[in-house]
Write an enzyme that holds these catalytic residues in place. Structure first.
Site, PDB file in Angstrom:
ATOM      1  CD  GLU A  34     -32.894 -46.582  57.014  1.00 19.98           C
ATOM      2  OE1 GLU A  34     -33.840 -47.188  56.468  1.00 19.98           O
ATOM      3  OE2 GLU A  34     -33.010 -45.456  57.517  1.00 19.98           O
ATOM      4  CE1 TYR A 117     -35.703 -45.457  52.628  1.00 17.98           C
ATOM      5  CE2 TYR A 117     -35.021 -47.603  53.476  1.00 17.98           C
ATOM      6  CZ  TYR A 117     -35.440 -46.299  53.686  1.00 17.98           C
ATOM      7  OH  TYR A 117     -35.564 -45.826  54.971  1.00 17.98           O
ATOM      8  CG  ASP A 135     -39.856 -45.203  53.080  1.00 17.46           C
ATOM      9  OD1 ASP A 135     -40.462 -44.203  52.644  1.00 17.46           O
ATOM     10  OD2 ASP A 135     -39.647 -45.396  54.298  1.00 17.46           O
TER      11      ASP A 135
END
Length: 350
Positions: A34, A117, A135
């Site tokens: 991520e 997020y 996102d």
């Protein structure tokens, strides 16, 4: 919207890409993916992910690594604060959580560099906790499907889209739902020329039904672009030249670069060499030869950087600056240091 999640997940099962971080529930590997994928395309991020996993198989390995080693491995990805935050967070996992990656949303979010997020992504992908991810891809899917005109770059917009995403998540598997809606935005509901005709959600999509697909998502702010002009001085003393480790608290903190003169606008080489900064750097020293590179361009979200490199041969025995972080290197040893993308591209031409 009752069947939104079901249609979405069914589409995902057929169309999902086989990505390495999707084949694990290890929170460390999911977190690493991520962070790498922030501001980075998937096709570029895969190689970096695999290199990091190979170099640092566990969060303990990452925590124990030298920052220079991490920055060198990160070289080319940009936004180097991500790498520094990654290192700091790994150390916190080691010292604050006894080396065990935290299992709650709040604890995950407490780590350096992790926002709403990323915390939701790790919590849902690793532990199937019910937190919807929001996102850029999700903003686009939801704004088009529900016809939400609230700007996505506003505080109200972020709250509204997070609420909507969690409502749609409902009782679906958070892992599957979040992966599916992100993949929908990446592959089907793309920013330009989305394939609406074959989209399983087009029956209830506000933008499709009202022919307003290109209108969504709505943004309130336009990014103001700043142009900057860098003139790097590659000062050679025989076969070596000077580099330094940056100490400034900016995006390139901790990386290595050359001495540099920045101008407010594009200037000719002759004008630069007759300027105050040039004369201050060299203090009337004899310069044996000067060659100027082509112009290199580096595009960032808020600035465009235009750079030229001046390869200067001189009889200077030491660079005028006396700070300890200046180093003398040659064409080969310079490759061992982490440098900004602009300098990386220039070094390929040497």
């Amino acid at each position: 919207m009752n069947d939104f999640g079901e249609k979405l997940i069914n589409w995902y099962k057929i169309n999902k890409r086989d990505l390495p971080w999707r084949n694990t529930r290890d929170p460390y590997k999911i977190w690493l993916s991520e962070i790498i994928l922030q501001q980075t395309r998937v096709d570029q991020g895969i190689n970096y992910y695999l290199k990091f996993i190979d170099a640092f198989p566990t969060v303990q390995d990452l925590a124990g690594a030298d920052e220079d080693e991490i920055l060198k491995l990160w070289q080319g990805l940009g936004y180097y604060s991500r790498a520094r935050n990654l290192h700091k967070a790994a150390k916190d996992v080691l010292h604050l959580f006894d080396g065990i990656f935290p299992r709650t949303y709040e604890a995950i979010k407490s780590l350096k560099g992790i926002g709403d997020y990323t915390a939701a992504a790790i919590a849902s992908f690793a532990y199937d906790l019910p937190y919807a991810v929001v996102d850029g891809n999700v903003y686009r899917v939801l704004s088009r499907y529900a016809g939400v005109e609230t700007p996505i770059d506003s505080t109200l917009g972020k709250k509204e889209f997070t609420l909507l995403a969690n409502q749609l998540l409902g009782n679906h598997s958070p892992h599957n739902f979040n992966q599916a809606i992100m993949e929908m935005g990446a592959l089907q509901c793309k920013p330009s020329n989305p394939d609406c005709g074959s989209c399983p959600l087009n029956g209830g999509c506000y933008a499709f039904e009202n022919k307003q697909v290109e209108f969504f998502p709505v943004k309130s702010k336009k990014t103001k672009i700043r142009n900057r002009f860098f003139h790097y001085l590659v000062i050679s003393d025989e076969n070596e030249f000077y580099i330094r480790k940056r100490k400034e608290k900016d995006i390139w903190n901790g990386l290595h670069d050359f001495p540099m003169i920045e101008s407010k606008e594009k200037v000719e080489e002759s004008e630069l060499m007759n300027g105050t900064e040039w004369k201050r750097q060299f203090d009337n020293q004899e310069l044996t030869s000067i060659s100027v590179s082509k112009e290199f361009k580096h595009i960032l979200s808020h600035q465009h950087i235009y750079a030229k490199f001046y390869r200067i041969k001189t009889n200077l025995k030491c660079f005028k600056e006396t700070e300890e972080h200046w180093k003398k290197v040659d064409d080969e040893s310079v490759k061992e240091f982490a440098v900004p993308r602009l300098i990386e591209e220039y070094l390929k031409t040497m």
